[in-house]
Design an enzyme around this catalytic site. Structure first.
Site, PDB file in Angstrom:
ATOM      1  N   ILE A 162       0.828  -1.204   0.000  1.00 23.00           N
ATOM      2  CA  ILE A 162       0.000   0.000   0.000  1.00 23.00           C
ATOM      3  C   ILE A 162       0.865   1.258   0.000  1.00 23.00           C
ATOM      4  O   ILE A 162       0.528   2.252  -0.654  1.00 23.00           O
ATOM      5  CB  ILE A 162      -0.946  -0.022   1.216  1.00 23.00           C
ATOM      6  CG1 ILE A 162      -1.997  -1.135   1.052  1.00 23.00           C
ATOM      7  CG2 ILE A 162      -1.635   1.329   1.411  1.00 23.00           C
ATOM      8  CD1 ILE A 162      -2.816  -1.407   2.299  1.00 23.00           C
ATOM      9  N   THR A 203      -2.500  -8.438  -1.696  1.00 20.94           N
ATOM     10  CA  THR A 203      -1.083  -8.132  -1.790  1.00 20.94           C
ATOM     11  C   THR A 203      -0.293  -9.392  -2.137  1.00 20.94           C
ATOM     12  O   THR A 203      -0.811 -10.504  -2.113  1.00 20.94           O
ATOM     13  CB  THR A 203      -0.572  -7.587  -0.447  1.00 20.94           C
ATOM     14  OG1 THR A 203      -0.772  -8.600   0.558  1.00 20.94           O
ATOM     15  CG2 THR A 203      -1.323  -6.326  -0.032  1.00 20.94           C
ATOM     16  N   TYR A 239      -1.636  -7.508  17.001  1.00 20.43           N
ATOM     17  CA  TYR A 239      -1.888  -6.722  15.792  1.00 20.43           C
ATOM     18  C   TYR A 239      -3.191  -5.935  15.900  1.00 20.43           C
ATOM     19  O   TYR A 239      -3.223  -4.721  15.666  1.00 20.43           O
ATOM     20  CB  TYR A 239      -1.927  -7.652  14.576  1.00 20.43           C
ATOM     21  CG  TYR A 239      -2.144  -6.932  13.269  1.00 20.43           C
ATOM     22  CD1 TYR A 239      -1.103  -6.244  12.661  1.00 20.43           C
ATOM     23  CD2 TYR A 239      -3.391  -6.938  12.650  1.00 20.43           C
ATOM     24  CE1 TYR A 239      -1.298  -5.580  11.454  1.00 20.43           C
ATOM     25  CE2 TYR A 239      -3.595  -6.270  11.454  1.00 20.43           C
ATOM     26  CZ  TYR A 239      -2.543  -5.595  10.854  1.00 20.43           C
ATOM     27  OH  TYR A 239      -2.745  -4.923   9.668  1.00 20.43           O
ATOM     28  N   VAL A 246      -6.712  -7.240   1.546  1.00 18.66           N
ATOM     29  CA  VAL A 246      -6.154  -6.651   0.327  1.00 18.66           C
ATOM     30  C   VAL A 246      -5.299  -7.700  -0.371  1.00 18.66           C
ATOM     31  O   VAL A 246      -4.544  -8.437   0.277  1.00 18.66           O
ATOM     32  CB  VAL A 246      -5.315  -5.399   0.653  1.00 18.66           C
ATOM     33  CG1 VAL A 246      -4.678  -4.830  -0.612  1.00 18.66           C
ATOM     34  CG2 VAL A 246      -6.176  -4.337   1.341  1.00 18.66           C
ATOM     35  N   ASP A 253      13.945   3.266  10.466  1.00 21.20           N
ATOM     36  CA  ASP A 253      13.063   2.386  11.225  1.00 21.20           C
ATOM     37  C   ASP A 253      12.218   3.280  12.128  1.00 21.20           C
ATOM     38  O   ASP A 253      12.742   3.887  13.073  1.00 21.20           O
ATOM     39  CB  ASP A 253      13.894   1.399  12.050  1.00 21.20           C
ATOM     40  CG  ASP A 253      13.045   0.363  12.764  1.00 21.20           C
ATOM     41  OD1 ASP A 253      11.871   0.659  13.075  1.00 21.20           O
ATOM     42  OD2 ASP A 253      13.556  -0.738  13.036  1.00 21.20           O
ATOM     43  N   SER A 257      -6.529  -0.804  10.405  1.00 24.42           N
ATOM     44  CA  SER A 257      -6.882  -2.098   9.820  1.00 24.42           C
ATOM     45  C   SER A 257      -8.295  -2.451  10.231  1.00 24.42           C
ATOM     46  O   SER A 257      -8.783  -2.006  11.281  1.00 24.42           O
ATOM     47  CB  SER A 257      -5.919  -3.189  10.304  1.00 24.42           C
ATOM     48  OG  SER A 257      -6.375  -4.484   9.943  1.00 24.42           O
ATOM     49  N   ASP A 271      11.424   3.791   4.481  1.00 21.61           N
ATOM     50  CA  ASP A 271      11.297   2.374   4.829  1.00 21.61           C
ATOM     51  C   ASP A 271      12.583   1.945   5.516  1.00 21.61           C
ATOM     52  O   ASP A 271      13.642   2.551   5.318  1.00 21.61           O
ATOM     53  CB  ASP A 271      11.065   1.526   3.573  1.00 21.61           C
ATOM     54  CG  ASP A 271      10.334   0.221   3.866  1.00 21.61           C
ATOM     55  OD1 ASP A 271       9.141   0.116   3.520  1.00 21.61           O
ATOM     56  OD2 ASP A 271      10.958  -0.688   4.466  1.00 21.61           O
ATOM     57  N   LYS A 296      -3.771  -1.763  16.150  1.00 22.00           N
ATOM     58  CA  LYS A 296      -4.526  -0.997  15.166  1.00 22.00           C
ATOM     59  C   LYS A 296      -5.720  -0.285  15.802  1.00 22.00           C
ATOM     60  O   LYS A 296      -6.109   0.804  15.369  1.00 22.00           O
ATOM     61  CB  LYS A 296      -4.979  -1.922  14.035  1.00 22.00           C
ATOM     62  CG  LYS A 296      -3.833  -2.475  13.191  1.00 22.00           C
ATOM     63  CD  LYS A 296      -3.023  -1.361  12.532  1.00 22.00           C
ATOM     64  CE  LYS A 296      -2.007  -1.913  11.545  1.00 22.00           C
ATOM     65  NZ  LYS A 296      -1.257  -0.835  10.840  1.00 22.00           N
TER      66      LYS A 296
END
Length: 250
Positions: A15, A182, A147, A180, A56, A134, A34, A151
């Site tokens: 994304i 990916t 996770y 998605v 980072d 998310s 990144d 989010k």
């Protein structure tokens, strides 16, 4: 110096890369950030008006060094897209604290650190922040204790940013992608998982990286100048339907 500049984290793939390319097409300059230096180098090849920055976002010292470098390169900052994230899944009883901290450090701490460092520049331009949450932050699911919690916290952080930064003209919104398609999804989702998602999503398919990028780009743009504090689920209707009752659908 009037061309708008966006900082996009996690820009080496997925994304983040799709959003970088879309905003470049729309006349923005883009600072692509990144921690994967090799991937970032490949991603930025041939992209005029873009520049790579290896950082980072979970490490405060790296963020503090990188933001001035971006401003030195471009002279301004109009939008920050906090897309960098990690996904590590597992049952609650098997999620040790090290895993928990790895997820929180990037998914939540990283957004806090980058946004904080960018605030002086965003005040100058009355810019915008778009945080990537998310669907897992909106609805609980198995194996996502770290996770999903990270989010959900991103959603609350976004609302806090909107509430406090509006007086400076800074907007903050959150995009929550659903499933998605990916490269990672293609490699790890079995046909059974794919079929289950299709059954549960009203649009009956995965989203694409570009579809998510379109929403992000809109929220960064002047077309969204009166939109702040919002959570947009770009998920094909997944959040609206809950379990979806696929057996009742024709």
């Amino acid at each position: 110096m009037t061309q708008k500049v966006a900082l996009i984290t996690g820009a080496a793939r997925g994304i983040g890369l799709a959003t970088s390319k879309l905003m470049l097409e729309r006349g923005w300059q883009v600072a692509m950030l990144d921690r994967d230096s090799a991937g970032l180098s490949t991603a930025t090849e041939g992209l005029e008006e873009a520049a790579p920055f290896v950082c980072d976002v979970s490490i405060a010292e790296q963020v503090e060094e990188t933001l001035p470098a971006i401003l030195s390169k471009f002279g301004r900052l109009d939008a920050v897209v906090n897309n960098a994230g990690v996904a590590e899944f597992g049952p609650i009883e098997e999620t040790d604290f090290a895993l928990w901290r790895r997820v929180m450090a990037t998914n939540l701490d990283g957004i806090f650190l980058v946004s904080q460092a960018a605030l002086p520049a965003l005040r100058e331009t009355r810019g915008s922040i778009v945080n990537i949450g998310s669907i897992s932050g909106l609805r609980a699911s198995t194996l996502r204790v770290a996770y999903g919690t990270s989010k959900a916290a991103v959603i609350q952080l976004t609302k806090q940013q909107a509430a406090e930064l509006g007086e400076h003209g800074i907007r903050a919104n959150c995009v929550c992608p659903g499933p998605v398609w990916t490269n990672m999804a293609k490699s790890v989702h079995s046909q059974e998982i794919i079929d289950a998602y299709h059954d549960a999503i009203p649009l009956n398919r995965y989203g694409t990286e570009t579809e998510i990028a379109e929403v992000i780009a809109f929220l960064c743009s002047d077309q969204a100048s009166y939109v702040t504090g919002q959570v947009v689920a770009s998920d094909g209707g997944f959040d609206s339907t809950g379990v979806g009752l696929p057996a009742l659908r024709k």
